[in-house]
Scaffold this motif. Sequence first.
Motif, short mmCIF file in Angstrom:
data_model
loop_
_atom_site.label_atom_id
_atom_site.label_comp_id
_atom_site.label_asym_id
_atom_site.label_seq_id
_atom_site.Cartn_x
_atom_site.Cartn_y
_atom_site.Cartn_z
N UNK A 59 -15.71 5.29 4.85
CA UNK A 59 -14.43 5.43 4.17
C UNK A 59 -13.42 4.49 4.81
N UNK A 60 -12.34 4.24 4.08
CA UNK A 60 -11.29 3.34 4.55
C UNK A 60 -9.95 4.04 4.39
N UNK A 61 -9.06 3.84 5.36
CA UNK A 61 -7.69 4.35 5.24
C UNK A 61 -6.73 3.22 5.57
N UNK A 62 -5.68 3.11 4.76
CA UNK A 62 -4.70 2.03 4.94
C UNK A 62 -3.29 2.60 4.88
N UNK A 63 -2.34 1.87 5.45
CA UNK A 63 -0.93 2.22 5.27
C UNK A 63 -0.49 1.66 3.92
N UNK A 64 0.33 2.42 3.21
CA UNK A 64 0.71 2.02 1.84
C UNK A 64 2.14 1.52 1.74
N UNK A 65 2.84 1.42 2.86
CA UNK A 65 4.24 1.03 2.82
C UNK A 65 5.12 2.25 2.99
N UNK A 66 6.43 2.04 2.98
CA UNK A 66 7.14 0.81 2.67
C UNK A 66 6.97 -0.25 3.76
#
Length: 198
Positions: A59-66
């Motif tokens: 699985x992958x997790x990322x920051x979405x902003x702002x």
Amino acid sequence: MITLCMDTSHIFLALSLIRDDQIIARVQEECWKKQSEQIFPKLIAMCEETGITPDDISQVVISKGPGSYTGVRIAMTVAKVFCAMKEIPLYTVGTLQLYAGRSTCRVMTDARGKRAYTNVFENGNPLGEDTVKANEEIMAEYGGEAIVGDGHLINQEDVWPDIAENFLVTMDKWQRADNVHLVVPEYLKSSESYLVKK
């Protein structure tokens, strides 16, 4: 289970590999406007260092902003293509939430134009909505709380978290995308007070 974590939303290229609940590799380098050049070499090096192949990533997790308009999209694009091709889950977490981790603090990151993205957290729980405000407005309401991020914008010290560690401790804040193709960056409008003409 191997999780790949990526944050390119601000000044850092932050990458980590988590096996179950242990960080097994991490990169956190300040490389403003160079994340796109560095992300693949650093990912490859991290995988070689740990003996992990792309097929091992579950699985992958990322920051979405702002965050930076281009910056947020770097990790997001890599993650969306990778997850779509491998048919694995994609999770997102807000950038300010990620930087707060489990701390009690005000997170603020430079939004340019004498503005900052900001929110206040208590033990990692947001006390309001992420917003963008004029730096002078933040300075006026600042109550002496610990600052995480671009503190210099209000004449405080810059303090940056261990982003890999914060990916791990905010696991309960990760939001799974129902459809990886529909994941979009989080952008914020200026606060109403900033928009008032003086």
